[in-house]
Scaffold this motif. Structure first.
Motif, mmCIF file in Angstrom:
data_model
loop_
_atom_site.group_PDB
_atom_site.id
_atom_site.type_symbol
_atom_site.label_atom_id
_atom_site.label_comp_id
_atom_site.label_asym_id
_atom_site.label_seq_id
_atom_site.Cartn_x
_atom_site.Cartn_y
_atom_site.Cartn_z
ATOM 1 N N GLU A 53 0.825 -1.215 0.000
ATOM 2 C CA GLU A 53 0.000 0.000 0.000
ATOM 3 C C GLU A 53 0.853 1.255 0.000
ATOM 4 N N LEU A 54 1.976 1.198 0.704
ATOM 5 C CA LEU A 54 2.820 2.383 0.842
ATOM 6 C C LEU A 54 3.485 2.778 -0.477
ATOM 7 N N ILE A 55 3.850 1.787 -1.278
ATOM 8 C CA ILE A 55 4.578 2.110 -2.508
ATOM 9 C C ILE A 55 3.660 2.297 -3.707
ATOM 10 N N LYS A 56 2.367 2.094 -3.507
ATOM 11 C CA LYS A 56 1.428 2.225 -4.623
ATOM 12 C C LYS A 56 1.414 3.665 -5.137
ATOM 13 N N ASN A 57 1.571 3.831 -6.441
ATOM 14 C CA ASN A 57 1.537 5.158 -7.092
ATOM 15 C C ASN A 57 2.622 6.102 -6.577
ATOM 16 N N ARG A 58 3.737 5.531 -6.132
ATOM 17 C CA ARG A 58 4.836 6.345 -5.621
ATOM 18 C C ARG A 58 6.078 6.123 -6.495
ATOM 19 N N PRO A 59 6.849 7.163 -6.820
ATOM 20 C CA PRO A 59 8.085 6.943 -7.571
ATOM 21 C C PRO A 59 9.024 6.005 -6.803
ATOM 22 N N LEU A 60 9.577 5.028 -7.511
ATOM 23 C CA LEU A 60 10.452 4.049 -6.881
ATOM 24 C C LEU A 60 11.776 3.965 -7.636
ATOM 25 N N SER A 61 12.838 3.860 -6.865
ATOM 26 C CA SER A 61 14.162 3.584 -7.392
ATOM 27 C C SER A 61 14.666 2.317 -6.703
ATOM 28 N N ILE A 62 15.403 1.503 -7.426
ATOM 29 C CA ILE A 62 15.990 0.288 -6.855
ATOM 30 C C ILE A 62 17.501 0.474 -6.789
ATOM 31 N N HIS A 63 18.083 0.266 -5.593
ATOM 32 C CA HIS A 63 19.545 0.208 -5.535
ATOM 33 C C HIS A 63 19.947 -1.205 -5.886
ATOM 34 N N GLY A 64 20.651 -1.350 -6.987
ATOM 35 C CA GLY A 64 21.010 -2.666 -7.490
ATOM 36 C C GLY A 64 22.027 -3.382 -6.621
ATOM 37 N N PRO A 65 22.221 -4.680 -6.867
ATOM 38 C CA PRO A 65 23.183 -5.478 -6.107
ATOM 39 C C PRO A 65 24.606 -4.957 -6.292
ATOM 40 N N PHE A 66 25.413 -5.074 -5.231
ATOM 41 C CA PHE A 66 26.787 -4.565 -5.320
ATOM 42 C C PHE A 66 27.789 -5.406 -4.546
ATOM 43 N N LEU A 67 27.366 -6.158 -3.551
ATOM 44 C CA LEU A 67 28.317 -6.921 -2.738
ATOM 45 C C LEU A 67 28.924 -8.065 -3.541
ATOM 46 N N ASP A 68 30.262 -8.098 -3.586
ATOM 47 C CA ASP A 68 31.017 -9.197 -4.217
ATOM 48 C C ASP A 68 30.841 -9.287 -5.735
ATOM 49 N N LEU A 69 30.295 -8.250 -6.366
ATOM 50 C CA LEU A 69 30.069 -8.266 -7.803
ATOM 51 C C LEU A 69 31.041 -7.320 -8.506
ATOM 52 N N ASN A 70 31.228 -7.543 -9.798
ATOM 53 C CA ASN A 70 32.196 -6.709 -10.526
ATOM 54 C C ASN A 70 31.915 -6.748 -12.027
ATOM 55 N N THR A 71 31.493 -5.607 -12.567
ATOM 56 C CA THR A 71 31.202 -5.521 -14.002
ATOM 57 C C THR A 71 32.464 -5.585 -14.853
ATOM 58 N N ALA A 72 33.626 -5.331 -14.257
ATOM 59 C CA ALA A 72 34.878 -5.280 -15.014
ATOM 60 C C ALA A 72 35.719 -6.542 -14.846
ATOM 61 N N SER A 73 35.163 -7.564 -14.234
ATOM 62 C CA SER A 73 35.945 -8.754 -13.909
ATOM 63 C C SER A 73 36.483 -9.460 -15.153
ATOM 64 N N PHE A 74 37.707 -10.000 -15.010
ATOM 65 C CA PHE A 74 38.269 -10.867 -16.039
ATOM 66 C C PHE A 74 37.698 -12.278 -15.940
ATOM 67 N N ASP A 75 37.188 -12.630 -14.776
ATOM 68 C CA ASP A 75 36.710 -13.983 -14.512
ATOM 69 C C ASP A 75 35.284 -14.123 -15.029
ATOM 70 N N ASN A 76 35.088 -15.005 -15.990
ATOM 71 C CA ASN A 76 33.780 -15.116 -16.621
ATOM 72 C C ASN A 76 32.692 -15.551 -15.647
ATOM 73 N N MET A 77 33.050 -16.349 -14.636
ATOM 74 C CA MET A 77 32.040 -16.784 -13.672
ATOM 75 C C MET A 77 31.560 -15.607 -12.813
ATOM 76 N N ILE A 78 32.484 -14.725 -12.455
ATOM 77 C CA ILE A 78 32.095 -13.531 -11.681
ATOM 78 C C ILE A 78 31.275 -12.591 -12.558
ATOM 79 N N LYS A 79 31.680 -12.447 -13.807
ATOM 80 C CA LYS A 79 30.924 -11.617 -14.742
ATOM 81 C C LYS A 79 29.503 -12.146 -14.892
ATOM 82 N N GLN A 80 29.359 -13.468 -15.025
ATOM 83 C CA GLN A 80 28.026 -14.054 -15.199
ATOM 84 C C GLN A 80 27.185 -13.927 -13.929
ATOM 85 N N ALA A 81 27.827 -14.054 -12.769
ATOM 86 C CA ALA A 81 27.106 -13.857 -11.504
ATOM 87 C C ALA A 81 26.612 -12.418 -11.403
#
Length: 255
Positions: A53-81
């Motif tokens: 009820e509280l979030i209905k018709n309200r602007p929402l932003s999501i803070h995406g996942p960040f712990l232990d993740l890396n968009t620049a990783s050389f390791d394909n498994m980390i990139k895929q995670a």
């Protein structure tokens, strides 16, 4: 200024109190944790039971996942995670009707040469964006970035209408070699979103806008001058200071 959000950095009942008092949006942080995304329906069912009820018709932003993740990783498994978690967060944003997601830059210049970081990250973002439409804005946030020119170059190379920078002024104050004035002039209209808080320049303490050595009002005047009406999240961890910070922004916007 654009839309205003409050970050979910203190107990839920206090977040609710602010949202019932002020006509602002919410930046949800719990979908930034893998534990939540591993729940049934990525945690949405449980979240709706508590806050539907509280979030209905309200602007929402999501803070995406960040712990232990890396968009620049050389390791394909980390990139895929990382890709899996980012796609889960995007799916959550879609289903909740959020209008933006914030992801960290993942730039550590003690680990990656600039060109390597940009090339690896560009490959990641191009793959992530393949099936994304223009309904959700995606903001890449500076974290430990010392030189914001690198993030500028990455965003320019991604060259997407839905990608822009989230300038976290507290992170910049602690970790960047550049002043906020230099950063804002450098990034300009690439800044699509702001994280607003204050600190002493040594620790990312998420204090209220009047509680640190950042001249926040002067910073916002620079934003007005060099940027294109970015949205903002008040990312303050103390309830009283968060309310004071909302009041400061509201008064400024109503002048």
């Amino acid at each position: 200024m654009g839309k205003i959000y409050i970050s979910q950095l203190f107990p839920e009942e206090r977040v609710n109190k602010i949202l019932n008092k002020y006509d602002i949006g919410l930046e949800i942080i719990e979908f930034g944790i893998g534990y939540t995304l591993d729940k049934d329906d990525n945690g949405i069912v449980e979240y709706y039971k508590r806050n539907g009820e509280l979030i209905k018709n309200r602007p929402l932003s999501i803070h995406g996942p960040f712990l232990d993740l890396n968009t620049a990783s050389f390791d394909n498994m980390i990139k895929q995670a990382t890709l899996t978690r980012y796609n889960q967060a995007y799916s959550v944003a879609k289903r909740l009707g959020a209008d933006r997601i914030v992801f960290h830059s993942c730039y550590y210049d003690d680990v990656y040469f600039k060109d390597v970081y940009i090339n690896n990250s560009l490959e990641f973002w191009n793959e992530f964006l393949i099936d994304k439409d223009e309904s959700i804005n995606i903001h890449i946030e500076n974290m430990y970035d010392k030189d914001l020119l690198v993030l500028k170059e990455l965003v320019d190379k991604i060259n997407s209408n839905i990608i822009s920078i989230c300038l976290d002024i507290g992170h910049a104050n602690c970790y960047s070699n550049q002043s906020l004035e230099e950063i804002i002039k450098l990034l300009g209209s690439r800044i699509g979103h702001l994280h607003l808080n204050n600190n002493d320049g040594k620790k990312d303490s998420h204090r209220g806008l009047n509680s640190g050595n950042i001249e926040v009002i002067e910073t916002l005047e620079l934003i007005d001058k060099y940027c294109n009406n970015p949205s903002m999240t008040i990312e303050v961890s103390d309830f009283k200071e968060a309310e004071e910070s909302i009041s400061i922004i509201m008064k400024r916007n109503n002048k």
